[in-house]
Each structure stands twice: as C-alpha cells, then as structure tokens.
Motif scaffolding. Structure first.
Motif, short mmCIF file in Angstrom:
data_model
loop_
_atom_site.label_atom_id
_atom_site.label_comp_id
_atom_site.label_asym_id
_atom_site.label_seq_id
_atom_site.Cartn_x
_atom_site.Cartn_y
_atom_site.Cartn_z
N LYS A 112 -1.25 -14.90 17.86
CA LYS A 112 -2.63 -14.66 18.28
C LYS A 112 -2.81 -14.83 19.79
O LYS A 112 -3.58 -14.10 20.41
N TRP A 113 -2.11 -15.81 20.35
CA TRP A 113 -2.29 -16.02 21.79
C TRP A 113 -1.79 -14.80 22.58
O TRP A 113 -2.36 -14.46 23.62
N VAL A 160 -5.26 -8.42 25.49
CA VAL A 160 -6.66 -8.07 25.79
C VAL A 160 -6.99 -8.42 27.23
O VAL A 160 -7.64 -7.65 27.95
N LEU A 161 -6.53 -9.59 27.67
CA LEU A 161 -6.78 -10.03 29.04
C LEU A 161 -6.10 -9.10 30.04
O LEU A 161 -6.68 -8.77 31.10
N ARG A 162 -4.89 -8.64 29.72
CA ARG A 162 -4.15 -7.73 30.60
C ARG A 162 -4.87 -6.39 30.75
O ARG A 162 -4.85 -5.79 31.83
N LEU A 163 -5.47 -5.91 29.69
CA LEU A 163 -6.19 -4.64 29.76
C LEU A 163 -7.43 -4.76 30.63
O LEU A 163 -7.87 -3.79 31.26
N ALA A 164 -7.99 -5.97 30.70
CA ALA A 164 -9.22 -6.17 31.45
C ALA A 164 -8.95 -6.49 32.91
O ALA A 164 -9.80 -6.24 33.78
N LYS A 165 -7.78 -7.07 33.23
CA LYS A 165 -7.50 -7.52 34.58
C LYS A 165 -6.11 -7.06 35.01
O LYS A 165 -5.14 -7.24 34.28
N THR A 168 -9.97 -21.19 17.45
CA THR A 168 -11.03 -20.43 18.11
C THR A 168 -10.57 -20.06 19.50
O THR A 168 -9.64 -20.64 20.05
N GLY A 169 -11.24 -19.07 20.10
CA GLY A 169 -10.90 -18.65 21.45
C GLY A 169 -9.89 -17.53 21.52
O GLY A 169 -9.51 -17.10 22.61
N PHE A 170 -9.44 -17.04 20.36
CA PHE A 170 -8.47 -15.95 20.34
C PHE A 170 -9.18 -14.59 20.32
O PHE A 170 -10.30 -14.47 19.84
N SER A 171 -8.49 -13.55 20.82
CA SER A 171 -9.02 -12.18 20.82
C SER A 171 -7.96 -11.26 20.22
O SER A 171 -6.77 -11.59 20.18
N SER A 172 -8.41 -10.10 19.76
CA SER A 172 -7.47 -9.11 19.23
C SER A 172 -7.79 -7.75 19.83
O SER A 172 -8.92 -7.50 20.27
N SER A 189 -7.74 0.77 22.26
CA SER A 189 -7.81 0.13 23.57
C SER A 189 -6.56 0.40 24.41
O SER A 189 -6.63 0.40 25.64
N LEU A 190 -5.41 0.64 23.76
CA LEU A 190 -4.18 0.90 24.51
C LEU A 190 -4.07 2.35 24.98
O LEU A 190 -3.13 2.71 25.69
#
Length: 852
Positions: free
Chosen positions: A12-13, A19-24, A49-53, A58-59
């Motif tokens: 999950k991490w 997701v973070l890489r796609l945004a930044k 909690t705090g995980f994203s998918s 998105s790719l």
C-alpha cells in the motif's frame, strides 16, 4: 491498464508513492519521511490510514516537459578556428526550419561539434582549440534559449560539461550514423511508464536508506564475553540470542544460585591439583634430554681416545716428513737462486698469487708462466733467458709429486683435527644438568674434558694417552633416566583425561553463566534491540526494489521490441529504404544501462550491415534508426542534423528533405549543409508543408570563420537585398575607412562584395530568368513566367555577366602572391547603383508583342 492492475498487488505504501509521483515531479524530504512512516505502519499492521491508490487511467496521463528552442550561439572562445563577428541566430518560431549553409572551411563542423558538447551528445569527439593560436584560451560560449517562450541566457564552459536544459537535444552526424549502423545503441529515452517505474525504484532506495539509517542507531550495549570462556555453553547460548528469545529462556540462563556457587568452588579445588597429563609430558621431555646428554658424553669417550690421538700424531709426522723431502728437493733445484726460502709455504703463496694475476689479468689467453715475449708478473721486468729458466724450474717444482704429497698430507691432518670438537663450557654443562634435574659438578667436568682434548691434540706418536672415563658422570644420569621412566609409567596408569576434561568444561559453563547473571540487564536490552531491528528489517522488505526493477526491465524490453521496431519500419519507409533487407533487434539493458537495439541484416547468415550496405544505404538506415530512437522522447526539444544527405542519391535526398520538413512541424529543426541541392530541396518542399525555411550563410575570412552572413542568399526578391547593400552596409564601410579604421572598413567592404556576388546569381535566377530555372530545383516553373523571358536583351546579359566576373574574384580564395585588390567604396557604389537601376528598368519593361 495492465500496469495499474500490477500496482494493485504491490504494498500500500508503494501505491501511495506512485500517486505522489504522478502529482509531483520531485519529492521532498518530508515526502520521503511520510512514505517511510507509511511503510513501517503497513509492516506493523497498525493504523491502516493515510494510504492512497491509483485511480483508473491515472498512468495514461502524459507528463509534459518544457518547450525548448535554441535561439543564439554567441561569444565563442577557443573553439576550433571559429571567430564569428556576429552571433549565430536560429529560427525559433513554430513551423520553421533553419538551414546553416556554407562552403567547406566556413565553420559548419565547428558549430556542430560545439552543439554536441553543449547538449552532451553520446557521440562527442574532442573539441580542439585553434591549432594556429599561440595562446590556448578556455573554451567557452554563450547560448540563448527559449524555455516555454521565455528567453533564458546560458553560459557554457567545457570544463563544466553539458548544459542541463539542452540534455534532450540530439544531433545526427557522420559519427552518430556510423554508431547506429555498426554498434548496439542504448535507447536515447526511457518510455514514460519505464521512466515512472525508474523514479519509483529510486524512491524505494531512499526509503530503504531511511530504514538503514534508523537501524544504525540501534547499537548493542552488551559487554564483550570473556575471551577465556568463548568455548563455554553460555557463550554459545549468547551467540544464538535472537528476537525470538523469551523472558523465561533469559531468566534460565542469567540466574545464579548458591548450589552453583558451591559446585564451582569444588571444581576449582579439584582442578587446582597438578595436571597428570602435563606432568607426564614434562617428565618425558626431561628423560629425552637426559638420554641425549648421555649420548654426547659417550661420544667424548670414543672420539677422544688414544687411537684417535695416535692417528693425529701419525698424520702430523707424515706432513713434517713430506715438507722435509720437498725442502731438500727445492734446495737442490734452486741452489743457485739468489734468495732463500724457495718452495716453502710463504713462497708458495706468492707463486699462487702470481699465477692468478697472470691468468686473470696480465695474460688471460696464455698458460702460466708466460715466458716468450713477456714481462715477469712479479718484478714487472722483461723476461731474460735466466729468468725464463728459473720460472721453468719453479713451475716444474710446483707441479712435481713432492709438492703434491705435502698438500695431501696437510689435508689428511686437517680432516682429523676438525673432527675434534671443543669441550663444552661449564655454563652449558650446568644448564644441561639443571634441565634434567641432576646435581653434578659442571666446572670439574669442563676441566676434565678440556684437559683430555689438550692431551689429545699434543700427543706424540708412540706415546701413551690415558683413556677418558666418564662413568662417574654417566651412571647417575642413567639412574635418573630409569627413575623418570618409572614415574612416567605410574602417572600414565592413573590419568583419567576424560573426567578432567569434563570438569574443565563444566567449570567454563558455570563461569559463563555466572558472567551472564551479572549482565542480565544488558542481555535483556540486547533481546529488545534485536526485536526492534527484526521489525525494521521486515518493514524494509516492503521497500525492496526487486519486483519494481524486474517490471521496469520487462516493460522496457516490450516497449522497445514493439514500439521502437514499429517506428523504425515507418521511418525507413518514409526515407525510401523499405526495400533494404534490414531489421532492428532489441538488446537487454543491465543494472547500469538502458535496454537498446541494434540493426541487423534480414536473413543474413554472416556479416554486419556496415559490411554489406553501400555508403548511401548505410546512411539512410542510420537516419531511420536515429529518428526511431530519438522521436520516442519529448516532442518539444530541437533536433540538429549535420550534412544528413552525405552519400545519398537524388531519391534518398528528396525523401530525407521531406522527413526533416515534416519533423519541423513538431519541433525546432536545424540543418547544417554545404550542398545547395539540399538547400533547394528544402526550399521547394517547404511550401507544400507550410514550413518556413530560414537560411543562414556562414562566411570565412576576413570577417572571421563561422560569421553568419547579413544577406539572405535564398531571398525570393533579391532587389531588396541589393538596395540594403547600397543604402545601409556600404555607408558603414565608407564611414569606417573615413575614420581611419582601415581593418574594420576593409572587412565590411569585403563582406558587401561577397554578398553582392551571391545576389547577382540570385538576380539571374529570379529576375532575369523570372524564376523559371533555379539551380538544384527539381521542376521547371513555367506557368505565367515563360513569356517574361522575351524581355531579355543582350545588354542585360553583358551587365550581369560583367558583375559576376568582377565580384567572383572577391568571393573565391586568391593566391597571396597576387591578391586581387578590393574595389573602392565609390566604385562599388557605382556598380550597386547600376544594378539597382537595371532592376527598376527591367521590372517595368514590357514584354515584346509577337511579330505579325
């Protein structure tokens, strides 16, 4: 879609990192700390909690890179022979293509080499300074680029390497073409999905490093186990300490009781007694030493006997007898010699030395003594008849049997006396007695042995020598040896080595356990430390790069094997080489390199493409491979082509020109060429695609190699350029000369003459011939143009031909011995005015009506 499904099975991490890489584009230290916390949180299965998918699709969103254009190269220093008087400007607008044209030696290759260094080309060659400059300056250049339309000045120094904003600019030239045909080439760009996975691999490495850094803070505080107890069971248990060690195990090994204290005291008492095994070994060593001493003493008795003394005395007498006989013979032989002592030992040593000197130094090639035509090696006088006779007598004596008998007798005596060793000192004898525990008067024995030896060495033949009797010394030692043997046998019968070893091992174990009981707090902390490290190690496994790297490599191979191969087929077809037996094969990357490709002959059993294809075919295949490779990258970075049509025939030339024009629709394209045919092709075909071709003509001396010309040599209406020469540039040359700046004035004047010559050519094409026939143009343009040729009069031809002849001298190189002088500014002004007037008159001249 397939990559998104693959990510669903990842930790999950890592999905959150994607997701973070796609945004930044660039992650911060805070981002990496957040990912580290999530990785640890996921491993411990707490607070999920705090995980994203990744969301669907998105790719598939492309990552936009900035638009880059090269606007200007200026202020060049120390680069080949380039000394441009003006900056080199490139067209930066959309749908524009820049052609940098010039003759050989005008500086095109210098600019191309410089661009390769500016961009960090994979096929860079050395960038040399001017071979004729006395001082080598630092190689630098100024570059002006546009990034998303905004002007950005850059300063390049060779020692600093390529300019980062230009790292995706690619340059095609002969070196590049050769590599693409003959070598395995690493792919120029990673496909976007592969680049995305490569970024995630780097993210995993950084998160993993955070785990390593944290684990490095967990240092063991456990004291070192005593070295003498390393083989105990307690040491073995401590070495096997692990995160799974329970508190019950720890208490079992780290506790200490009164009973264990009592047992340890008893073992210490038992083992404090002498070790029978060690005693046996010590007594055996003493017994061996005593037996050896007995053998030595018997040796003195036998070797220092009366029989040995008699042998030595006889040998001594024999030597004396031989010497007497030899002396008497020498007296008879040398009775007439002027000196005495001939034949004796001192004389013999002198004779032997003389022989060595003669044979080694004076007369190395002749046998001693040398008598004929020689100098005596002893007195250094010429050899007389009497001297020769004496030397012959001496030599006969030395070589005679009597002298040899003396030598043999001496050798016999020496052999006997050498065998008689010195008597051992009292100190040595005392040490030997002490070593075997025997009490003996060493000083008396030493004196007795010394006296026997002296008597032996002075014994006369026929005399008597008392025998050496050491019984009083030997018998006590032999008795002691017997006693030692009895003691050894008794000890060996009673030794139980197994029981003693058991007690020793048990004592080690108890002492080790006692040490553990004193360190129970440190041992408990060590168990906690190992549990924490094990937890971190488990979490770090979630940051392993193995699966990501494998997926990246598989994806890269698939994309290169398909997409790249397909692009190559399309490029080869567009360039007219689709009938060539060529295919492109993927090559696998390594841990430090990208996957790539290599061109190969279709169906060939042997040989490579470079060994089979012609130069033109190799060039077109290389260009197709280059375009298939570099067009996989960003579409908004420039491409540079240096003489792309080298070795190509007309068919391939036209296909190449069309391909470059099509590429100019999506990016900046810069072409260096010395071929007017290429210039004409680009000019003709550009209109079909709506592309504007901007031509920059490079000049050589005297303005400076690589200087861009100020006249558009492909200008459709050259009359404008002629008026500019007359109204702007000629006055500048005139003013410089009038101000006394002769060097600058002549350079400006030369430049005007050179451009005027080029424009006269263009006037003939576009004005006189009405554009019907143009050099290197594929087709004739006759519609609404052919009738205009009827205006041409003989005087038109005379004027233009005279200008061509006159100013060709200024355009072409001339011998230094007979240089052609420049026209004066007035003379040049008159010629320019005559051409301007002719243009005006000719353009208004009517077309004659047909006769009848």
């Amino acid at each position: 879609m397939e990559l998104e499904e693959w990510f669903e099975g990842r930790p999950k991490w890592l999905q959150t990192a994607a997701v973070l890489r796609l945004a930044k584009a660039t992650l911060t230290e805070a981002d990496y700390q957040q990912l580290f916390n999530l990785c640890q949180q996921e491993s411990e299965n707490i607070n999920q909690t705090g995980f994203s998918s990744l969301s669907s699709g998105s790719l598939n969103n492309p990552v936009m890179s900035p638009s880059v254009r090269i606007a200007t190269i200026h202020d060049l220093k120390g680069i080949n022979a380039l000394r441009p008087a003006r900056p080199l400007d490139f067209a930066v607008g959309d749908n524009e293509l820049t052609v940098v044209y010039g003759f050989n030696g005008s500086g095109k290759s210098g600019y191309s080499r410089l661009l390769k260094h500016l961009c960090g080309s994979r096929f860079c060659e050395d960038l040399h300074p001017n071979a004729f400059d006395s001082v080598v300056t630092e190689q630098t250049a100024g570059v002006q680029i546009l990034v998303n339309g905004q002007s950005v000045p850059l300063q390049w120094r060779k020692v600093d390497g390529p300019l980062e904003p230009l790292r995706h600019v690619h340059i095609f030239d002969s070196e590049c073409a050769s590599s693409y045909v003959s070598k395995s080439i690493e792919a120029a760009f990673e496909p976007a999905p592969v680049r995305f996975l490569a970024d995630l691999v780097a993210d995993c490495v950084k998160v993993g490093q955070k785990f390593d850094d944290l684990m490095g803070t967990y240092r063991s505080r456990l004291p070192l186990f005593p070295q003498e107890l390393q083989e105990s069971v307690a040491a073995t248990w401590l070495k096997a300490l692990s995160p799974t060690t329970t508190e019950a195990e720890l208490l079992e090994w780290c506790s200490w009781s009164l009973a264990e204290t009592t047992e340890l005291v008893g073992l210490d008492s038992d083992l404090a007694q002498a070790d029978p095994v060690s005693l046996v070994a010590g007594k055996k060593r003493k017994k061996s030493a005593a037996e050896l001493l007995i053998l030595k003493l018997h040796g003195f008795e036998s070797s220092w006997s009366s029989a040995v003394a008699e042998q030595i005395a006889v040998a001594r007498e024999q030597l004396a007898a031989c010497r007497r006989v030899a002396a008497e013979a020498a007296q008879q032989v040398f009775s007439g010699a002027p000196l005495t002592g001939i034949g004796e030992a001192t004389w013999r040593a002198l004779w032997d030395a003389a022989k060595v000197y003669s044979e080694k130094v004076a007369y190395p090639d002749r046998a001693f003594p040398v008598l004929d035509d020689a100098v005596c090696v002893l007195c250094q006088q010429s050899m007389s008849a009497a001297g020769s006779q004496r030397m012959q007598s001496f030599n006969a004596f030395v070589q005679g049997a009597l002298d040899a008998a003396v030598v043999d007798a001496q050798a016999s005596l020496d052999r006997l006396t050498v065998a008689v060793v010195d008597a051992p000192t009292a100190e040595i004898l005392a040490a030997q007695f002490d070593a075997i525990d025997v009490s003996m008067d060493a000083d008396s024995l030493h004196k007795k042995l010394g006296a026997q030896r002296d008597a032996l060495m002075s014994h006369q033949s026929g005399g008597s020598l008392p025998s050496l009797d050491l019984t009083g010394v030997i018998q006590p030692i032999e008795a002691h040896v017997a006693e030692l043997q009895i003691e050894i046998s008794n000890l060996e019968a009673t030794v139980d080595t197994t029981e003693r070893a058991r007690k020793q091992q048990r004592r080690k174990g108890l002492r080790g356990k006692q040490w553990l009981s004193q360190q129970v707090t440190a041992v408990r902390e060590e168990v906690h430390r190992q549990k924490a490290l094990a937890s971190l190690a488990t979490a770090k496994k979630l940051a392993s790069t193995n699966a990501l790297t494998q997926k990246k490599n598989d994806l890269a191979a698939a994309l290169l094997a398909t997409a790249h191969a397909n692009r190559f087929v399309v490029e080869l077809r567009e360039l007219g080489g689709d009938k060539l037996p060529i295919k492109i094969l993927p090559t696998r990357g390594s841990r430090t390199t990208q996957p790539g490709f290599q061109v190969s002959l279709e169906g060939a059993l042997r040989l490579s493409p470079s060994q089979v294809l012609s130069e033109g075919e190799s060039r077109i295949v290389a260009l197709a491979a280059f375009m298939a490779d570099v067009t996989a990258g960003p579409v908004n970075v420039p491409f540079v082509f240096d003489d792309p049509i080298s070795s190509l025939d007309q068919r391939f030339e036209e296909a190449t020109a069309r391909r470059l024009i099509r590429e100019a629709k999506v990016r900046q394209v810069i072409v260096f060429t010395h071929r007017l045919s290429m210039l004409a092709l680009l000019d003709d075909l550009s209109g079909e695609e709506g592309i504007k071709v901007d031509v920059v003509a490079l000049r050589g001396a005297p303005e400076g190699t690589g200087t861009p010309g100020q006249t558009a040599i492909r200008e459709k209406k050259p009359e404008k350029a002629v008026n500019k020469l007359l109204g702007e540039r000629l006055p500048k040359a005139r003013k410089a000369l009038a101000d006394g700046d002769r060097e600058s004035g002549e350079i400006l004047l030369q430049s005007v003459c050179s451009d005027f010559r080029v424009l006269v050519e263009r006037l003939i094409e576009m004005t006189l011939l009405n554009g019907v026939v143009q050099r290197f143009q594929k087709n004739l343009t006759t519609k609404d143009k052919l009738a205009g040729l009827a205006k041409i009069r003989p005087e038109d031809c005379v004027l233009l031909e005279s200008m061509m002849t006159k100013y060709s001298y200024q355009e072409h190189s001339q011998p230094q011995e007979t240089p052609v002088p420049l026209p004066s500014t007035d003379e040049l002004g008159i010629d320019l005015k005559a051409v301007v007037d002719w243009i005006q008159e000719f353009s208004t001249r009517g077309v004659p009506l047909p006769a009848g």
